[in-house]
Scaffold this active site. Structure first.
Site, PDB file in Angstrom:
ATOM      1  N   PHE A 132     -64.434   4.165  32.352  1.00  0.00           N
ATOM      2  CA  PHE A 132     -64.009   4.737  30.876  1.00  0.00           C
ATOM      3  C   PHE A 132     -65.474   4.847  30.337  1.00  0.00           C
ATOM      4  CE2 PHE A 132     -62.988   4.623  26.452  1.00  0.00           C
ATOM      5  CZ  PHE A 132     -62.134   5.589  26.292  1.00  0.00           C
ATOM      6  N   ASP A 217     -73.549   1.894  30.899  1.00  0.00           N
ATOM      7  CA  ASP A 217     -72.748   1.814  29.772  1.00  0.00           C
ATOM      8  C   ASP A 217     -72.305   0.175  29.348  1.00  0.00           C
ATOM      9  OD1 ASP A 217     -70.474   1.832  28.047  1.00  0.00           O
ATOM     10  OD2 ASP A 217     -69.730   3.514  28.880  1.00  0.00           O
ATOM     11  N   LYS A 246     -69.048  -0.612  20.053  1.00  0.00           N
ATOM     12  CA  LYS A 246     -68.207  -1.485  19.892  1.00  0.00           C
ATOM     13  C   LYS A 246     -68.786  -2.797  19.227  1.00  0.00           C
ATOM     14  CE  LYS A 246     -64.558  -0.454  22.904  1.00  0.00           C
ATOM     15  NZ  LYS A 246     -64.806   0.330  24.019  1.00  0.00           N
TER      16      LYS A 246
HETATM   17  C1  LIG Z   1     -64.719   1.949  24.094  1.00  0.00           C
HETATM   18  C2  LIG Z   1     -65.623   2.289  25.276  1.00  0.00           C
HETATM   19  C3  LIG Z   1     -66.375   3.645  25.180  1.00  0.00           C
HETATM   20  C4  LIG Z   1     -66.005   4.516  23.866  1.00  0.00           C
HETATM   21  O1  LIG Z   1     -66.292   4.011  22.801  1.00  0.00           O
HETATM   22  P1  LIG Z   1     -65.628   4.901  21.490  1.00  0.00           P
HETATM   23  O2  LIG Z   1     -66.421   3.691  20.324  1.00  0.00           O
HETATM   24  O3  LIG Z   1     -64.317   4.334  21.546  1.00  0.00           O
HETATM   25  O4  LIG Z   1     -65.936   6.070  21.586  1.00  0.00           O
HETATM   26  C5  LIG Z   1     -67.389   3.979  25.857  1.00  0.00           C
HETATM   27  N1  LIG Z   1     -67.567   3.229  26.865  1.00  0.00           N
HETATM   28  C6  LIG Z   1     -66.843   1.923  27.093  1.00  0.00           C
HETATM   29  C7  LIG Z   1     -67.420   1.306  28.320  1.00  0.00           C
HETATM   30  C8  LIG Z   1     -66.184   1.619  26.130  1.00  0.00           C
HETATM   31  O5  LIG Z   1     -65.315   0.404  26.542  1.00  0.00           O
END
Ligand SMILES: *Cc1c(COP(=O)(O)O)cnc(C)c1O
Length: 383
Positions: A132, A217, A246
């Site tokens: 994700f 990420d 986050k």
């Molecule tokens: C939540 C998340 C995203 C997206 O972040 P948003 O601030 O919701 O756009 C991208 N990568 C990972 C691993 C995430 O947990």
């Protein structure tokens, strides 16, 4: 306004993208939340790993209110100190190089994707099954989940998907036309699934061999979540590009894309930008969060309390406990109903990521007593 009135107003005026739980939170303090009826909850989700140092941490509140009263926004056309200091700190504490600040995880990944295409024009980007990376079109194209992608086709071209657990398949997918390999070291949204070290190592080797960027990420697994500032640290695999969001702002929207020195000047003026990034209030918040989290004793405390939570979950007999530090998932049948009952019957906030998976992401400041308390509440639900 009563909760019933609020729900009816929401039904009429808010796009129906969320299946919200029937509770209105009005106050938070540390690991505790209170609803509009005065009930107290134990929060083991932290707004999906955002309230990293707990709700309304005094140092965070002070940094934000002090900066808000002084200056909130001028855009990136001008200099402001909090943003530039934050960039310095993020780069120095990760891969060196330079930082693009943004407002969210998806935006941090959009930046990484554009950087990869700048690095190798037209290049492919390899991603893992179950990943994700966000909901905007570029980040969504990197998120190989049919239910999320299919309604919005056509997606951005050039993304290649490989299995999560197969180093050979990953190595075989990378070639001279690959611009980047993009990986969450611990997949969060799919229910907390660590990517095997052998896959990370294979990605590093393949990227080196074919001149591709390794993008990690760290949006969910970074910022101390695993007991390391970045989840890639214990794996010993350094990224070329790292994305963060986050927990970075502790509750305010801020993200960052960090590029190692060799790739720090790929973007030229005009290549990328946005109105809000690095706003003084958000940058001050991130500085305050890092001040707490980026500390060896604090991080070893996260590892110790993470071990206590993991041990407790295993003693409860739930299956397939996975993750690291205070980022843990486990299997349980009827997870969605369990999370609803946890909220209603035990005043415990947890998240179901699928029909049989629960994830726990408490604030990193959670105490051992609060962990025992949460385990007791989970035990009562599972009994
Ligand atoms: C939540 C998340 C995203 C997206 O972040 P948003 O601030 O919701 O756009 C991208 N990568 C990972 C691993 C995430 O947990």
């Amino acid at each position: 306004m009563t909760l019933a009135e609020l729900r009816s107003l929401e039904r009429d005026h808010v796009m129906p993208t969320y299946a919200r739980q029937p509770v209105e939170f009005v106050r938070g303090d540390g690991c505790r939340l209170w609803d509009s009826e005065g009930n107290e909850y134990l929060d083991f989700l932290a707004g999906i790993s955002v309230a990293q140092i707990g709700h309304c941490h005094p140092a965070l509140v002070e940094a934000v209110t002090e900066q808000a009263a002084r200056l909130m926004h001028v855009t990136s056309l001008y200099y402001t100190e909090p943003a530039i200091r934050l960039a310095e700190r993020l780069a120095k504490r990760s891969v060196g190089g330079k930082v693009f600040l943004c407002n969210s995880g998806a935006e941090a990944n959009e930046c990484a994707i554009k950087l990869a295409r700048r690095h190798k024009a037209g290049g492919e980007i390899v991603v893992l099954e179950g990943a994700f990376h966000g909901r905007t079109m570029g980040a969504l194209s990197a998120t190989p989940q049919p239910a999320k992608q299919e309604p919005f086709a056509p997606l951005v071209p050039g993304f290649v998907v490989v299995p999560r657990d197969d180093p050979e398949a990953l190595a075989a997918a990378v070639h001279s036309g690959t611009a980047a390999v993009m990986i969450e070291p611990i997949q969060g949204e799919s229910g907390i699934h660590p990517v095997p070290g052998a896959v990370l190592t294979a990605a590093r080797t393949a990227c080196d061999r074919h001149g591709a960027l390794l993008v990690l990420d760290e949006v969910q697994c970074g910022m101390g979540r695993t007991g390391w500032l970045w989840a890639w640290e214990p794996a010993g695999v350094r990224p070329d590009v790292m994305t963060v969001a986050k927990g970075l702002g502790g509750g305010l929207p801020i993200g960052a894309c960090v590029a190692a020195p060799a790739y720090a000047d790929l973007f030229q003026p005009g290549d990328h930008g946005s109105t809000f990034p690095g706003g003084p209030v958000m940058a001050a918040a991130a500085g305050a969060v890092l001040e707490v989290v980026d500390d060896a004793d604090f991080l070893s405390g996260v590892r110790a309390r993470g071990d206590a939570l993991r041990g407790g979950l295993e003693r409860l007999g739930v299956a397939n406990v996975q993750g690291a530090g205070l980022m843990l998932g486990f299997d349980v049948p009827g997870a969605a109903e369990l999370s609803r009952r946890a909220l209603r019957e035990q005043r415990l906030v947890v998240n179901a990521t699928g029909p049989d998976r629960i994830r726990l992401l408490p604030p990193l400041t959670v105490t051992l007593e609060e962990i025992q308390d949460a385990l007791g509440r989970l035990g009562a639900l599972l009994a």
